[in-house]
Design a protein around this motif. Structure first.
Motif, PDB file in Angstrom:
ATOM      1  N   CYS A 159       0.839  -1.206   0.000  1.00 45.74           N
ATOM      2  CA  CYS A 159       0.000   0.000   0.000  1.00 45.74           C
ATOM      3  C   CYS A 159       0.874   1.257   0.000  1.00 45.74           C
ATOM      4  CB  CYS A 159      -0.919  -0.038   1.207  1.00 45.74           C
ATOM      5  SG  CYS A 159      -1.926   1.427   1.389  1.00 45.74           S
ATOM      6  N   ASP A 160       1.910   1.273   0.860  1.00 43.80           N
ATOM      7  CA  ASP A 160       2.834   2.420   0.895  1.00 43.80           C
ATOM      8  C   ASP A 160       3.415   2.683  -0.489  1.00 43.80           C
ATOM      9  OD1 ASP A 160       2.437   2.710   3.535  1.00 43.80           O
ATOM     10  OD2 ASP A 160       4.349   1.841   4.180  1.00 43.80           O
ATOM     11  N   LEU A 161       3.835   1.589  -1.134  1.00 46.55           N
ATOM     12  CA  LEU A 161       4.469   1.708  -2.442  1.00 46.55           C
ATOM     13  C   LEU A 161       3.488   2.307  -3.450  1.00 46.55           C
ATOM     14  CD1 LEU A 161       6.951   1.111  -4.127  1.00 46.55           C
ATOM     15  CD2 LEU A 161       6.040  -1.165  -4.562  1.00 46.55           C
ATOM     16  N   MET A 162       2.234   1.830  -3.404  1.00 42.04           N
ATOM     17  CA  MET A 162       1.256   2.347  -4.366  1.00 42.04           C
ATOM     18  C   MET A 162       0.948   3.814  -4.094  1.00 42.04           C
ATOM     19  SD  MET A 162      -1.310  -0.872  -4.686  1.00 42.04           S
ATOM     20  CE  MET A 162      -2.567  -0.077  -5.667  1.00 42.04           C
ATOM     21  N   MET A 163       0.988   4.197  -2.816  1.00 42.76           N
ATOM     22  CA  MET A 163       0.664   5.584  -2.494  1.00 42.76           C
ATOM     23  C   MET A 163       1.850   6.517  -2.663  1.00 42.76           C
ATOM     24  SD  MET A 163      -1.879   5.175   0.744  1.00 42.76           S
ATOM     25  CE  MET A 163      -2.759   6.731   0.655  1.00 42.76           C
ATOM     26  N   ALA A 164       3.038   5.944  -2.945  1.00 41.41           N
ATOM     27  CA  ALA A 164       4.228   6.778  -3.084  1.00 41.41           C
ATOM     28  C   ALA A 164       4.226   7.535  -4.402  1.00 41.41           C
ATOM     29  CB  ALA A 164       5.489   5.922  -2.969  1.00 41.41           C
ATOM     30  N   ILE A 165       3.389   7.140  -5.346  1.00 41.18           N
ATOM     31  CA  ILE A 165       3.297   7.851  -6.621  1.00 41.18           C
ATOM     32  C   ILE A 165       1.873   8.389  -6.733  1.00 41.18           C
ATOM     33  CG2 ILE A 165       4.015   7.702  -9.022  1.00 41.18           C
ATOM     34  CD1 ILE A 165       4.725   4.781  -8.497  1.00 41.18           C
ATOM     35  N   PRO A 166       1.723   9.625  -7.222  1.00 38.93           N
ATOM     36  CA  PRO A 166       0.368  10.162  -7.361  1.00 38.93           C
ATOM     37  C   PRO A 166      -0.471   9.265  -8.276  1.00 38.93           C
ATOM     38  CG  PRO A 166       2.016  11.849  -7.814  1.00 38.93           C
ATOM     39  CD  PRO A 166       2.747  10.582  -7.619  1.00 38.93           C
ATOM     40  N   SER A 167      -1.736   9.063  -7.895  1.00 42.60           N
ATOM     41  CA  SER A 167      -2.617   8.162  -8.655  1.00 42.60           C
ATOM     42  C   SER A 167      -2.668   8.511 -10.139  1.00 42.60           C
ATOM     43  CB  SER A 167      -4.039   8.222  -8.105  1.00 42.60           C
ATOM     44  OG  SER A 167      -4.034   7.993  -6.739  1.00 42.60           O
ATOM     45  N   LEU A 168      -2.745   9.810 -10.454  1.00 44.77           N
ATOM     46  CA  LEU A 168      -2.896  10.203 -11.855  1.00 44.77           C
ATOM     47  C   LEU A 168      -1.691   9.740 -12.662  1.00 44.77           C
ATOM     48  CD1 LEU A 168      -4.604  11.729 -13.927  1.00 44.77           C
ATOM     49  CD2 LEU A 168      -3.238  13.749 -13.443  1.00 44.77           C
ATOM     50  N   ILE A 169      -0.487   9.891 -12.075  1.00 45.09           N
ATOM     51  CA  ILE A 169       0.724   9.495 -12.795  1.00 45.09           C
ATOM     52  C   ILE A 169       0.722   7.981 -13.023  1.00 45.09           C
ATOM     53  CG2 ILE A 169       3.245   9.525 -12.741  1.00 45.09           C
ATOM     54  CD1 ILE A 169       2.077  12.299 -12.906  1.00 45.09           C
ATOM     55  N   VAL A 170       0.388   7.205 -11.979  1.00 48.76           N
ATOM     56  CA  VAL A 170       0.327   5.750 -12.143  1.00 48.76           C
ATOM     57  C   VAL A 170      -0.679   5.404 -13.225  1.00 48.76           C
ATOM     58  CG1 VAL A 170       0.044   3.546 -10.987  1.00 48.76           C
ATOM     59  CG2 VAL A 170       0.686   5.529  -9.670  1.00 48.76           C
ATOM     60  N   ALA A 171      -1.859   6.052 -13.153  1.00 49.12           N
ATOM     61  CA  ALA A 171      -2.893   5.755 -14.133  1.00 49.12           C
ATOM     62  C   ALA A 171      -2.387   6.039 -15.540  1.00 49.12           C
ATOM     63  CB  ALA A 171      -4.142   6.579 -13.826  1.00 49.12           C
ATOM     64  N   LEU A 172      -1.686   7.165 -15.714  1.00 52.53           N
ATOM     65  CA  LEU A 172      -1.186   7.512 -17.046  1.00 52.53           C
ATOM     66  C   LEU A 172      -0.196   6.462 -17.537  1.00 52.53           C
ATOM     67  CD1 LEU A 172      -0.727  11.398 -16.852  1.00 52.53           C
ATOM     68  CD2 LEU A 172      -2.535  10.076 -17.931  1.00 52.53           C
ATOM     69  N   VAL A 173       0.713   6.033 -16.626  1.00 49.09           N
ATOM     70  CA  VAL A 173       1.697   5.029 -17.025  1.00 49.09           C
ATOM     71  C   VAL A 173       0.985   3.748 -17.437  1.00 49.09           C
ATOM     72  CG1 VAL A 173       3.586   3.584 -16.220  1.00 49.09           C
ATOM     73  CG2 VAL A 173       3.526   5.998 -15.596  1.00 49.09           C
ATOM     74  N   LEU A 174       0.010   3.321 -16.635  1.00 47.32           N
ATOM     75  CA  LEU A 174      -0.703   2.078 -16.944  1.00 47.32           C
ATOM     76  C   LEU A 174      -1.488   2.194 -18.252  1.00 47.32           C
ATOM     77  CD1 LEU A 174      -2.089   1.077 -13.429  1.00 47.32           C
ATOM     78  CD2 LEU A 174      -0.199   0.044 -14.693  1.00 47.32           C
ATOM     79  N   LEU A 175      -2.159   3.345 -18.442  1.00 47.33           N
ATOM     80  CA  LEU A 175      -3.017   3.492 -19.616  1.00 47.33           C
ATOM     81  C   LEU A 175      -2.214   3.655 -20.895  1.00 47.33           C
ATOM     82  CD1 LEU A 175      -5.860   5.696 -18.152  1.00 47.33           C
ATOM     83  CD2 LEU A 175      -5.892   3.252 -18.642  1.00 47.33           C
TER      84      LEU A 175
END
Lengths: 550, 270, 318
Positions: B106-122
């Motif tokens: 959970c810490d790891l997932m929260m270490a990056i802003p959600s929008l940035i993660v979403a952009l990388v994934l998408l």
């Protein structure tokens, strides 16, 4: 004496506050209904009462201060002949800290964590230009010494978190006395302390009051404590005066019924039962918490016969509550055995049979957290009936009502939620829940210490009656020696994880004592004049400098 | 029970939004995906909110877009809730290694802003509604996890839970009868906040062109389609923008009220 | 070693480990997802042979872990590889754009931070009274707005209704500082709006938390003036939580910047990222994603470090 103009004169004081019940419109509540207080220079007045009596609120009103939205709405407050209830903020700032100062119950929270003690102690003297910085510091060191603080020259350079609770309470007293005020308000200054620490702080405060000639309002719920320091005592209840008199008169010849009840609190008598074979036997039990390297229980061996009460006494950190956790199996011992009713109990509660679990029940200090707020009283008491005896429906309801009758609570309580009960009622429901399991042993962990004295007395009487009816044994954990005297058959005195003294009550409470038991027993305030002086004189004669040895 | 006016407004507006989302297909005056007028007509009796960049009826698209926005956000917040509270309770009740591993992930997932993660994934995943819901739900479940774990931990150390364990109760009773009833109200209030976050998130993704794909309409996408009109003074882009703001504010008002009620209710009956 | 130094070293080391883990997630996690870079470049109609050749040329035939460490080594030395779509060197493309992004975020921070602190303090001072209520109502509204919605409201207001600004923010090398400032005025206003609400609400909470402590009551009962109480007793204890609030909100700003750049066609890192997500240009997305994550983690470390330094219990151990 009364010819002189009084230092503080409060006439017809009315104090109100606004309460915000959830889901309802805010409403006005009156906390103090027209109370009069007169205090002469250099005298000490004790304000005593149970929670909700308004004693702290009245104390703070002498600084024209209302805590948390409390409003001083009526009456007169004359300090040094000047009306201050409606005074302007600038005038009040002149009075606060110069003429009146304050010592709170929790010194630990009342000191600014990021400033050194000395800066905080002398702050008032400097900001009110009462003395120069070197003078103030010299006075502070003098007060530190008088109050018996260790290394008075250097303790001021420490931060609040670097000294102990008892020491901090004394530093706060020094802070209050430093600007040479006319009046100090002591608001339960020793309540949060252990009993052996309390006596030192109390003696230090008393001596400081006498030496500086300051007047004081001493607020407490403990009549025995206030009897040691006050010249006069005012008994308060529900924001009204019950009785006012000299200390001697209040504790020896109380006029009102309520005062009589307060004075005779813990007057419960209980004949010690003879030795008998133990129901619960604890053999050489040691325990430690996971991840730590020292034992919180060291080689404990004690026993408790059926139908009797074993009181386990000790101060905070003595391991008395840990002992309860070891017996219930919440903290399995690292060493030793626990025998119950002739068989050995599994160390971990998970390994015990349902019947073993039923036989040992527990009552907690905080009834609030011991009951699920989302369950009704009926569910709370009914669940053990259902779980252990398979009672259902009307049979269960009938038994719940019988139990409610046993704890002296009337009809209609079964449908209520814990939040709708008073403190004493909550604790009674917890007793009923334990009773429902028909146990042979109930462990009572500080069950009366969160309650007002009269309510606590009611609980103790109930427990004794139930024991006479059902022949249950009690393991009674407490820090309060008065309670121990009232109900115990056997006593174990604990200190730093060890049992220091153990046996029949009459033996444990009779000399010769070991050092710790002596210190502990002699520290319990007694409700008579001159007790404090006697103890201090006794200790000086024996060379036991109290407090610092503990 | 007294409902403060702000919460009442919130409740009514939220009700209207939900109603129009459920009955969108009946309420739409025109087809949402076909031109029925000329480009950027102003509001009129036939097109109450005017027409869009290729002449589609804005009111119809707004209703349909609301349905999609609310559906995607609701699905994502239900997913985040189910995942977050399941793992949160699991971590709190089991403790030890399970807790450590779940919390560190959970810490790891929260270490990056959600929008940035979403952009990388998408940038790798195909763009469809299922993927969007999964990505948003999983990313947001971290916040629910933290709350559920903290709430359950607080309750698990309560003496009434200890008393139940000492009575010999099985874990089913402990979780469902002792812990859950007390954890419910803070979690319900949190659900409102997660839903708002999901609405804002899906709208932002669609606005960036990485969310709901044409010809489907959602509010964020509608702002993107019509934003060029703004430089000529045509306010078509502001209508869906206003809808997003209004939905978010009204749910916020309700959540605020629920939250203040539950905090003053501590220990009382619900 | 002073215990506080130990704590700080621990916290910073933890941050670096986190950053490393994040880089692994961005690289390896994405690799694990369905999708093939070679396929993305050549399209669906590519022959298997062409795909094979391209994979070999790009090193895609090597194990993922090897490629991760190659990539990481490149990141360390400032070599972020080449974009798939146009073969431009990513480090070069990022350089100028990063400057633009930092300029925009910096301008917003310079305005938002003092404003949030002042408004937060005012709201805390008048807690429960009308200035507080007005401020909370307004901030509750702006919190509910996504960045692009706020942006279009501002654009409509300031370019259409009251035409005082240009709706597009163009900056290019060689522009004067003053001209640049004028160009970014609108996006800065939007960013300030978005970040101000959170920062102000958290500042208010932090100050109120301190003002309600028992030691503030002690100070009042000492007869100290309100200014003395605030400066000597409240401020030293409030400063750490407030700095944490500021750092955390600057981290929010990082996210806001991405959307606002797109709205205003501002040629900077966020715009660059979104463009290349649309083009499915993975190396660019990974590189820029890592930069955003690094800034975010860095700001969070700063928040924690100030909290540690400002805690008197840690600074003066027993």
């Amino acid at each position: 004496m009364t010819s002189e103009k009084p230092l503080l004169e409060i006439r017809g004081l009315v104090i109100e506050a606004t309460s915000y019940p959830p889901g309802e419109a805010p409403k006005n509540v009156t906390l103090v209904h027209g109370v009069d207080v007169t205090l002469q220079k250099g005298r000490v007045l004790g304000l005593i009462g149970e929670s909700g009596a308004g004693k702290s609120t009245i104390g703070l009103s002498s600084m024209a201060y209302g805590r948390g939205g409390v409003r001083l709405t009526g009456g007169e407050i004359l300090l040094n002949g000047r009306e201050i209830r409606e005074a302007r903020p600038a005038t009040l700032r002149q009075i606060r800290g110069r003429e009146v100062t304050y010592v709170s119950q929790s010194a630990a929270a009342s000191f600014n964590p990021s400033k050194r003690l000395m800066d905080q102690v002398i702050e008032t003297s400097l900001s009110h230009k009462i003395m120069s910085k070197p003078e103030a510091e010299a006075r502070a060191v003098m007060l530190f010494r008088k109050l018996g603080l260790p290394s008075p020259e250097t303790i001021g350079s420490r931060y609040p978190h670097q000294v102990s609770g008892g020491q901090l309470q004394r530093v706060m007293t020094a802070m209050a006395l430093c600007p040479k005020p006319d009046l100090v308000i002591f608001d339960e200054p020793t309540t949060a302390l252990d009993v052996t620490t309390q006596i030192d702080v109390l003696a230090a405060i008393k001596e400081a009051i006498q030496d500086t000639g300051v007047a004081a309002l001493y607020i407490t719920h403990d009549l025995a404590v206030v009897a040691q320091v006050a010249d006069e005592i005012m008994v308060l209840r529900h924001g009204k005066k019950v009785e006012l008199g000299t200390t001697d008169q209040i504790i020896n010849r109380p006029a009102e019924d309520y005062t009589k009840a307060l004075v005779s609190v813990r007057g419960i008598e209980h004949d010690e039962k003879p030795e008998a074979p133990p129901l619960l036997r604890i053999d050489c039990v040691s325990a430690r918490y996971a991840g730590t390297t020292f034992d919180v229980l060291k080689n404990i061996s004690i026993g408790l016969p059926a139908g009797q009460t074993l009181a386990v006494v000790g101060e905070s950190g003595s391991g008395k509550s840990t002992l309860a956790r070891a017996i219930t199996g919440l903290l399995p011992p690292t060493k030793g055995r626990i025998h119950f009713d002739g068989r050995q109990l599994s160390a971990d509660f998970a390994g015990r049979s349902r019947d073993d679990l039923r036989q040992i029940q527990m009552i907690y200090q905080m009834a609030d957290t011991a009951m699920n707020p989302r369950q009704t009283v009926g569910t709370i008491i009914g669940r053990p009936l259902e779980f252990y005896f398979g009672l259902k429906g009307s049979a269960r309801d009938k038994r719940v009502q019988e139990l409610l009758d046993q704890i002296e609570m009337g009809r209609g309580f079964a449908d209520r939620y814990p939040a709708e009960l008073s403190g004493g009622q909550k604790q009674r429901v917890c007793i009923a829940r334990a009773l429902a399991a028909k146990p042979k042993l109930i462990i009572c962990d500080e069950v009366t210490s969160a309650l007002d004295p009269l309510v606590a007395d009611g609980i103790l009487k109930l427990l004794l009656e139930l024991q006479a009816e059902t022949q249950m044994a009690y393991l009674f954990i407490t820090h309060d020696l008065a309670t121990v005297r009232a109900i115990a058959d056997k006593i174990a005195v604990m200190y730093k994880g060890e049992v220091r003294r153990y046996g029949q009550k009459s033996d444990v409470l009779a000399p010769p004592f070991d050092d710790y038991t002596d210190l502990l027993l002699s520290s319990v305030p007694e409700m008579r004049l001159g007790w404090l002086e006697e103890v201090i004189a006794h200790r000086k004669a024996n060379g036991t400098t109290s407090g610092n040895t503990v | 029970m007294r409902i403060p006016p702000s919460a009442l407004i919130g409740l009514i507006l939220t009700g209207v939004f939900i109603f129009s989302a459920i009955f969108a297909d009946l309420l739409m005056p025109y087809a949402y995906d076909l031109p029925v007028g000329t480009q950027w007509e102003g509001p009129s009796a036939t097109h109450w909110l005017g027409t869009d960049t290729i002449g589609r009826d804005i009111l119809s698209r707004l209703i349909k877009g609301g349905q999609i926005t609310i559906f995607v956000a609701l699905a994502a917040s239900i997913l985040s809730f189910a995942m977050g509270s399941f793992f949160g309770f699991l971590a709190a009740v089991s403790g030890g290694w399970t807790d450590q591993i779940l919390s560190r992930v959970c810490d790891l997932m929260m270490a990056i802003p959600s929008l940035i993660v979403a952009l990388v994934l998408l940038s790798v995943l195909p763009l469809n509604l299922t993927v969007l819901i999964l990505v948003m739900g999983v990313l947001d479940s971290t916040r629910v996890f933290r709350l559920a774990r903290a709430v359950a931990m607080d309750i698990a150390v309560m003496e009434y839970v200890e008393a139940a364990k000492l009575r010999g109760e099985k874990w089913g009773w402990v979780i469902f009868r002792e812990i859950l009833p007390n954890a419910l109200s803070p979690l319900v209030a949190e659900f409102g906040l997660r839903f708002i976050f999901a609405v804002l998130f899906i709208s932002t993704l669609s606005f960036l062109g990485l969310g709901v794909q044409p010809p489907l309409a959602d509010w964020g996408g509608m702002v993107k389609e019509n934003k060029d009109g703004l430089s000529w003074g045509i306010s078509a882009a502001l209508v869906p923008a206003l809808a997003i703001a209004l939905l978010a504010i009204s749910v916020n008002l309700v959540a605020d009220w629920v939250l203040s009620r539950t905090s003053s209710l501590k220990g009382g009956r619900g | 070693m002073h215990p506080i130094v130990k704590l700080l070293v621990q916290r910073i080391a933890l941050g670096l480990v986190l950053l490393l883990a994040v880089s692994a997630v961005i690289f390896l996690g994405v690799e694990a997802l369905p999708g093939d870079t070679a396929q993305a470049i050549l399209g669906q109609s590519a022959t298997p042979q062409a795909l094979e050749n391209l994979r070999a040329q790009m090193g895609l035939d090597q194990p993922a872990l090897t490629r991760y460490f190659n990539w990481l080594g490149g990141v360390m030395t400032g070599d972020l590889g080449k974009a798939l779509t146009n073969g431009v060197d990513i480090s070069q493309a990022i350089g100028q754009r990063l400057g633009n992004t930092l300029f925009l975020a910096g301008c917003a921070a310079v305005i938002a931070v003092p404003l949030a602190l002042i408004l937060g303090a005012v709201a805390a001072r008048y807690a429960g009274r009308w200035p507080d209520k007005v401020i909370s109502a307004v901030t509750l509204t702006t919190i509910s707005l996504p960045e692009f919605v706020a942006a279009y409201f501002v654009i409509y207001l300031l370019t259409i209704l009251f035409p005082v600004f240009q709706p597009v923010a163009m900056v290019f090398p060689g522009m004067s500082f003053w001209a640049k400032l004028q160009a970014v005025a609108l996006p800065v206003i939007v960013l300030v709006m978005v970040v101000l609400a959170h920062m102000m609400r958290m500042t208010r909470a932090a100050i109120l938390n301190v003002m309600q402590s028992a030691y503030i009551e002690t100070a009042e009962l000492k007869g100290l003036s309100p200014m003395t109480i605030i400066w000597k007793h409240a401020f030293p204890n409030a400063i750490a939580p407030v700095i944490s609030v500021v750092a955390i909100n600057l981290a929010y700003l990082v996210v806001g910047v991405v959307v606002v750049e797109v709205v205003f066609s501002y040629n900077a890192l966020g715009q660059y990222l979104v463009d290349h997500v649309t083009k499915r240009d993975l190396p660019v997305v990974q590189a820029v994603g890592l930069i955003f994550a690094a800034v975010y983690i860095g700001l969070n470390i700063i928040a924690d470090v100030t909290a540690i330094i400002a805690n008197p219990r840690l600074r003066h151990p027993k």
